[in-house]
Motif scaffolding. Structure first.
Motif, PDB file in Angstrom:
ATOM      1  N   LEU A  31       0.901  -1.139  -0.242  1.00  0.00           N
ATOM      2  CA  LEU A  31      -0.009   0.062   0.057  1.00  0.00           C
ATOM      3  C   LEU A  31       0.760   0.947  -0.279  1.00  0.00           C
ATOM      4  CD1 LEU A  31      -2.728  -0.533   2.532  1.00  0.00           C
ATOM      5  CD2 LEU A  31      -3.008  -1.008   0.408  1.00  0.00           C
ATOM      6  N   SER A  32       0.377   2.231  -0.321  1.00  0.00           N
ATOM      7  CA  SER A  32       0.494   3.261  -0.627  1.00  0.00           C
ATOM      8  C   SER A  32       1.349   3.815   0.627  1.00  0.00           C
ATOM      9  CB  SER A  32       0.619   4.784  -1.040  1.00  0.00           C
ATOM     10  OG  SER A  32      -1.167   4.759  -0.238  1.00  0.00           O
ATOM     11  N   ARG A  33       1.996   4.895   1.369  1.00  0.00           N
ATOM     12  CA  ARG A  33       2.144   5.465   3.168  1.00  0.00           C
ATOM     13  C   ARG A  33       0.477   5.868   3.646  1.00  0.00           C
ATOM     14  NH1 ARG A  33       6.139   5.762   6.542  1.00  0.00           N
ATOM     15  NH2 ARG A  33       5.946   7.451   8.270  1.00  0.00           N
ATOM     16  N   ASP A  34       0.105   6.141   3.026  1.00  0.00           N
ATOM     17  CA  ASP A  34      -0.911   7.224   2.923  1.00  0.00           C
ATOM     18  C   ASP A  34      -1.934   6.777   3.161  1.00  0.00           C
ATOM     19  OD1 ASP A  34      -0.072  10.188   2.953  1.00  0.00           O
ATOM     20  OD2 ASP A  34      -0.588  10.392   0.765  1.00  0.00           O
ATOM     21  N   ARG A  35      -1.808   5.504   2.354  1.00  0.00           N
ATOM     22  CA  ARG A  35      -2.964   4.679   2.636  1.00  0.00           C
ATOM     23  C   ARG A  35      -3.092   3.251   3.749  1.00  0.00           C
ATOM     24  NH1 ARG A  35      -4.346   0.867  -2.591  1.00  0.00           N
ATOM     25  NH2 ARG A  35      -7.065   1.733  -2.168  1.00  0.00           N
ATOM     26  N   ALA A  36      -2.124   2.659   3.872  1.00  0.00           N
ATOM     27  CA  ALA A  36      -0.926   2.836   4.983  1.00  0.00           C
ATOM     28  C   ALA A  36      -1.886   3.233   6.237  1.00  0.00           C
ATOM     29  CB  ALA A  36       0.209   1.748   4.614  1.00  0.00           C
ATOM     30  N   ILE A  37      -1.191   4.441   6.128  1.00  0.00           N
ATOM     31  CA  ILE A  37      -1.386   5.155   7.652  1.00  0.00           C
ATOM     32  C   ILE A  37      -3.112   5.424   7.595  1.00  0.00           C
ATOM     33  CG2 ILE A  37      -1.659   7.595   8.538  1.00  0.00           C
ATOM     34  CD1 ILE A  37       1.301   7.959   6.965  1.00  0.00           C
ATOM     35  N   ALA A  38      -3.874   5.384   7.078  1.00  0.00           N
ATOM     36  CA  ALA A  38      -5.849   5.659   6.417  1.00  0.00           C
ATOM     37  C   ALA A  38      -6.334   4.220   7.174  1.00  0.00           C
ATOM     38  CB  ALA A  38      -6.478   6.324   4.939  1.00  0.00           C
ATOM     39  N   VAL A  39      -5.218   3.022   6.901  1.00  0.00           N
ATOM     40  CA  VAL A  39      -6.156   2.204   6.896  1.00  0.00           C
ATOM     41  C   VAL A  39      -5.753   2.351   8.586  1.00  0.00           C
ATOM     42  CG1 VAL A  39      -6.136  -0.385   6.904  1.00  0.00           C
ATOM     43  CG2 VAL A  39      -6.178   0.472   5.325  1.00  0.00           C
ATOM     44  N   ASP A  40      -5.153   1.825   8.841  1.00  0.00           N
ATOM     45  CA  ASP A  40      -4.050   1.941  10.610  1.00  0.00           C
ATOM     46  C   ASP A  40      -5.368   3.331  11.514  1.00  0.00           C
ATOM     47  OD1 ASP A  40      -2.770  -0.003  10.229  1.00  0.00           O
ATOM     48  OD2 ASP A  40      -1.064   1.645  10.195  1.00  0.00           O
ATOM     49  N   ALA A  41      -5.537   4.444  10.730  1.00  0.00           N
ATOM     50  CA  ALA A  41      -6.249   5.297  11.789  1.00  0.00           C
ATOM     51  C   ALA A  41      -7.771   5.098  11.438  1.00  0.00           C
ATOM     52  CB  ALA A  41      -6.211   6.784  11.126  1.00  0.00           C
ATOM     53  N   ALA A  42      -8.308   3.827  10.434  1.00  0.00           N
ATOM     54  CA  ALA A  42      -9.988   3.827  10.416  1.00  0.00           C
ATOM     55  C   ALA A  42      -9.978   2.745  11.339  1.00  0.00           C
ATOM     56  CB  ALA A  42     -10.012   3.142   9.166  1.00  0.00           C
ATOM     57  N   VAL A  43      -8.851   1.463  11.394  1.00  0.00           N
ATOM     58  CA  VAL A  43      -9.310   0.447  12.113  1.00  0.00           C
ATOM     59  C   VAL A  43      -9.049   0.904  13.668  1.00  0.00           C
ATOM     60  CG1 VAL A  43      -7.707  -2.152  13.135  1.00  0.00           C
ATOM     61  CG2 VAL A  43      -7.991  -1.286  10.822  1.00  0.00           C
ATOM     62  N   GLU A  44      -8.213   1.283  14.122  1.00  0.00           N
ATOM     63  CA  GLU A  44      -8.242   2.461  15.348  1.00  0.00           C
ATOM     64  C   GLU A  44      -9.109   2.481  15.966  1.00  0.00           C
ATOM     65  OE1 GLU A  44      -4.031   3.876  15.097  1.00  0.00           O
ATOM     66  OE2 GLU A  44      -3.136   2.436  14.878  1.00  0.00           O
ATOM     67  N   ALA A  45      -9.553   3.209  15.184  1.00  0.00           N
ATOM     68  CA  ALA A  45     -11.329   3.991  15.406  1.00  0.00           C
ATOM     69  C   ALA A  45     -11.962   3.088  16.005  1.00  0.00           C
ATOM     70  CB  ALA A  45     -11.561   4.999  14.402  1.00  0.00           C
ATOM     71  N   GLU A  46     -12.186   1.315  14.856  1.00  0.00           N
ATOM     72  CA  GLU A  46     -13.268   1.106  14.979  1.00  0.00           C
ATOM     73  C   GLU A  46     -13.039   0.539  16.415  1.00  0.00           C
ATOM     74  OE1 GLU A  46     -16.693  -0.133  14.529  1.00  0.00           O
ATOM     75  OE2 GLU A  46     -15.668   1.287  12.836  1.00  0.00           O
ATOM     76  N   MET A  47     -11.828  -0.246  16.178  1.00  0.00           N
ATOM     77  CA  MET A  47     -11.566  -0.991  17.632  1.00  0.00           C
ATOM     78  C   MET A  47     -12.159  -0.245  19.478  1.00  0.00           C
ATOM     79  SD  MET A  47      -7.787  -2.655  17.582  1.00  0.00           S
ATOM     80  CE  MET A  47      -7.554  -3.054  18.732  1.00  0.00           C
ATOM     81  N   LYS A  48     -11.684   1.557  19.199  1.00  0.00           N
ATOM     82  CA  LYS A  48     -12.046   2.208  20.183  1.00  0.00           C
ATOM     83  C   LYS A  48     -13.763   2.076  20.564  1.00  0.00           C
ATOM     84  CE  LYS A  48     -11.935   6.532  22.115  1.00  0.00           C
ATOM     85  NZ  LYS A  48     -11.020   8.099  21.756  1.00  0.00           N
ATOM     86  N   ASN A  49     -14.466   2.027  18.751  1.00  0.00           N
ATOM     87  CA  ASN A  49     -16.175   2.144  19.309  1.00  0.00           C
ATOM     88  C   ASN A  49     -16.356   0.816  19.239  1.00  0.00           C
ATOM     89  OD1 ASN A  49     -16.359   4.455  17.815  1.00  0.00           O
ATOM     90  ND2 ASN A  49     -15.929   3.985  15.511  1.00  0.00           N
ATOM     91  N   GLN A  50     -15.945  -0.162  19.114  1.00  0.00           N
ATOM     92  CA  GLN A  50     -16.375  -1.286  19.702  1.00  0.00           C
ATOM     93  C   GLN A  50     -15.262  -2.242  20.943  1.00  0.00           C
ATOM     94  OE1 GLN A  50     -18.231  -4.188  17.314  1.00  0.00           O
ATOM     95  NE2 GLN A  50     -17.667  -3.189  15.255  1.00  0.00           N
ATOM     96  N   HIS A  51     -14.653  -1.430  21.611  1.00  0.00           N
ATOM     97  CA  HIS A  51     -13.828  -1.934  22.804  1.00  0.00           C
ATOM     98  C   HIS A  51     -13.573  -3.469  22.640  1.00  0.00           C
ATOM     99  CE1 HIS A  51     -16.033   1.729  24.601  1.00  0.00           C
ATOM    100  NE2 HIS A  51     -17.065   1.619  24.022  1.00  0.00           N
ATOM    101  N   VAL A  52     -12.574  -2.962  21.114  1.00  0.00           N
ATOM    102  CA  VAL A  52     -11.518  -4.454  21.211  1.00  0.00           C
ATOM    103  C   VAL A  52     -10.591  -4.687  22.014  1.00  0.00           C
ATOM    104  CG1 VAL A  52     -11.186  -5.505  19.159  1.00  0.00           C
ATOM    105  CG2 VAL A  52     -13.277  -4.508  18.234  1.00  0.00           C
ATOM    106  N   VAL A  53     -10.545  -6.370  22.134  1.00  0.00           N
ATOM    107  CA  VAL A  53      -9.463  -6.327  22.197  1.00  0.00           C
ATOM    108  C   VAL A  53      -8.308  -6.831  21.431  1.00  0.00           C
ATOM    109  CG1 VAL A  53      -7.920  -8.311  24.246  1.00  0.00           C
ATOM    110  CG2 VAL A  53     -10.547  -7.492  24.790  1.00  0.00           C
ATOM    111  N   GLY A  54      -8.480  -7.473  20.662  1.00  0.00           N
ATOM    112  CA  GLY A  54      -7.243  -7.339  19.526  1.00  0.00           C
ATOM    113  C   GLY A  54      -8.310  -8.004  18.425  1.00  0.00           C
ATOM    114  N   VAL A  55      -7.507  -7.714  17.455  1.00  0.00           N
ATOM    115  CA  VAL A  55      -7.335  -7.562  15.786  1.00  0.00           C
ATOM    116  C   VAL A  55      -6.991  -7.433  15.125  1.00  0.00           C
ATOM    117  CG1 VAL A  55      -8.658  -5.199  15.405  1.00  0.00           C
ATOM    118  CG2 VAL A  55      -9.739  -7.235  14.070  1.00  0.00           C
ATOM    119  N   ALA A  56      -6.686  -8.340  13.332  1.00  0.00           N
ATOM    120  CA  ALA A  56      -5.702  -8.602  12.301  1.00  0.00           C
ATOM    121  C   ALA A  56      -6.228  -8.142  11.284  1.00  0.00           C
ATOM    122  CB  ALA A  56      -5.156 -10.118  12.879  1.00  0.00           C
ATOM    123  N   VAL A  57      -6.288  -8.102  10.507  1.00  0.00           N
ATOM    124  CA  VAL A  57      -6.893  -7.438   9.272  1.00  0.00           C
ATOM    125  C   VAL A  57      -5.441  -7.712   8.006  1.00  0.00           C
ATOM    126  CG1 VAL A  57      -7.191  -5.296   7.741  1.00  0.00           C
ATOM    127  CG2 VAL A  57      -8.616  -5.339  10.553  1.00  0.00           C
TER     128      VAL A  57
END
Length: 372
Positions: A31-57
């Motif tokens: 992935l381009s650096r910008d897209r990878a950063i965007a994916v990380d931010a999206a996953v981390e935000a959803e982790m916070k929303n759902q109170h997730v312990v651990g996830v892999a994508v």
């Protein structure tokens, strides 16, 4: 002294240049650096929303795995992070493996998809109607699931310590149960139906079901961690599962899933889950003809169209694209695979938090990819 300062200065310049080069790196994984950063931010935000312990994508683009990453904790109590080595249960996503193994036998003319399954598995009692392999694959068999009818377990003893590792003996967990409806009359999801399907595969392929999955799916795709999640084996890097009780997060149970291997008993890391998705996209497992049949929505006897193909959920999204998916839900895990075969794209999600909606993760990851 001057020479030492010169060497130190040179090293400092090299380190600074290396840092700048890393910061400007055009890609992370594929992935381009910008897209990878965007994916990380999206996953981390959803982790916070759902109170997730651990996830892999994992992400597939142009038919290749371009990104995989772990987030959060695989073991909260020991502070062990999720990595790409962490092993998660596939849960019902295991049904896709069973479906592929079945259709590979159909492709070899070793199995008639529309024949009575009792011709191969007479251990399954006569229910007074014909049940076909196709009806097992598209969940129209009428075989009971967990809570939609009475589940009757065969009462007997076994000489071996783990009898249900044999998928024929695993039929004892439900085979005496009455059907919930006549075959073909309605769509009724059934994990038990896929246990029977694994027995059909074992008999038609003349080889242990788990061995067939390994040799016809795992090995061709290089899925080095894919295996049955047998609780009596020491499997490194297993994720600890978590559930909620009165809104408090606690460790889940290590429930034995050997009895439902074909319906929900496999385990792997995120890389292998993503590589399986890529294998589907790249036609690595079955022919185009078989793939088309597998990904065609099936109809009931009354002509009503379902959203089930042969082992997969088959939909057309809002933009008219073919969407193939499957979810998994089980103790210790929630999983999702969603691919767009014609676009050669896919996202896979694995988590150790039982309350999580993995579909929200796949949706947010696709959104991050499409807006960057």
């Amino acid at each position: 002294m001057i020479l030492r300062r010169s060497v130190f200065a040179s090293l400092l310049v090299l380190l600074v240049c290396s840092d700048i080069a890393l910061a400007r790196a055009p890609t992370i994984g594929g992935l381009s650096r910008d897209r990878a950063i965007a994916v990380d931010a999206a996953v981390e935000a959803e982790m916070k929303n759902q109170h997730v312990v651990g996830v892999a994508v994992g992400i597939v683009e142009n038919g290749k795995v371009v990104y995989s990453k772990g987030y959060g904790l695989a073991d909260r109590e020991k502070n062990i992070p999720v990595t790409t080595d962490t092993m998660f249960r596939w849960a019902s996503c295991s049904k896709m493996l069973t479906a592929i193994a079945t259709m590979q036998l159909v492709q070899k003319n070793a199995l008639n998809i529309d024949a009575d399954v009792r011709k191969l598995v007479p251990e399954f009692p006569d229910k007074g109607v014909t049940i076909t392999t196709r009806e097992l694959l598209d969940h129209q068999s009428g075989i009971v699931h967990y809570d939609n009818g009475k589940v009757i377990r065969t009462q007997r003893s076994y000489a071996m310590p783990h009898p249900f590792a044999d998928v024929i003996l695993a039929l004892d967990t439900f085979k005496e149960s009455p059907l919930v409806n006549p075959p073909g009359e309605k769509y009724s999801y059934s994990t038990h139906g896929f246990i029977l399907l694994s027995a059909v595969v074992q008999r038609a392929g003349k080889q242990a079901f788990a061995t067939q999955v390994s040799e016809s799916i795992g090995q061709p795709l290089g899925l080095v961690t894919l295996r049955p999640d047998y609780q009596w084996l020491n499997i490194p890097n297993r994720a600890v599962g978590y559930r909620k009780h009165d809104e408090k997060i606690e460790r889940s149970s290590d429930t034995d899933v050997s009895w439902k291997l074909g319906g929900g008993g496999f385990i792997s890391n995120i890389d292998d889950f993503a590589n399986f998705a890529a294998g589907l996209i790249n036609h690595r497992l079955v022919s185009s003809k078989i793939e088309t049949e597998m990904w065609t929505p099936q109809t009931l006897k009354n002509g009503e169209l379902t959203e089930r193909g042969l082992g997969f959920v088959v939909q057309i999204d809002k933009s008219g694209k073919l969407k193939i998916s499957h979810d998994g839900e089980q103790e210790k895990t929630r999983t999702r695979l969603v691919i767009y075969p014609h676009e050669k794209r896919g996202v896979v999600v694995m988590t150790n938090s039982e309350w999580v909606d993995p579909g929200k993760f796949s949706t947010t990851v696709y959104a991050a990819l499409d807006t960057h």
